[in-house]
Scaffold this active site. Sequence first.
Site, short mmCIF file in Angstrom:
data_model
loop_
_atom_site.label_atom_id
_atom_site.label_comp_id
_atom_site.label_asym_id
_atom_site.label_seq_id
_atom_site.Cartn_x
_atom_site.Cartn_y
_atom_site.Cartn_z
N LYS A 1 77.62 49.43 42.02
CA LYS A 1 78.68 48.87 42.87
C LYS A 1 79.31 49.95 43.74
O LYS A 1 79.31 51.13 43.38
CB LYS A 1 79.78 48.23 42.00
N CYS A 2 79.86 49.53 44.85
CA CYS A 2 80.55 50.40 45.79
C CYS A 2 81.55 51.28 45.04
O CYS A 2 82.25 50.77 44.16
CB CYS A 2 81.28 49.54 46.82
N PRO A 3 81.59 52.57 45.31
CA PRO A 3 80.92 53.30 46.40
C PRO A 3 79.63 53.98 45.97
O PRO A 3 79.10 54.79 46.73
CB PRO A 3 81.96 54.34 46.80
N ASP B 1 74.40 45.46 45.98
CA ASP B 1 75.84 45.37 46.21
C ASP B 1 76.04 44.94 47.66
O ASP B 1 75.58 45.62 48.57
CB ASP B 1 76.51 46.72 45.97
#
Length: 74
Positions: free
Chosen positions: A12-14, A39
Site C-alpha cells: 500500500k501507498c507509499p 494499490d
Amino acid sequence: MGGTTLDLMGLKCPLPALKTRKALKGLPPGTRLVVTANDPLAEIDIPNLIRETGDRLLSSRREPDRLVFEIEKA
C-alpha cells in the site's frame, strides 16, 4: 539493454513508489524496469515519481487485477 521486474502486489501507498525509487537507483542507465502493483494510488504515485527522477515511463496499463508500469532508467 536488459531488464528486471519488481512485484509490488499487496503493498500500500507509499511503499510501491518508495520501492520503485530504490530499485531504479541500483540500475544502470538504459535498463528497463517492469513494476506490477495493485494499490490504486500507484497509478498516480509511480508516474509522479518518474517525473521527479527524470527516468522514462515507457508504458502504463491497467489489467483486471494489477497495474503494470514499464520504466527505462535514464
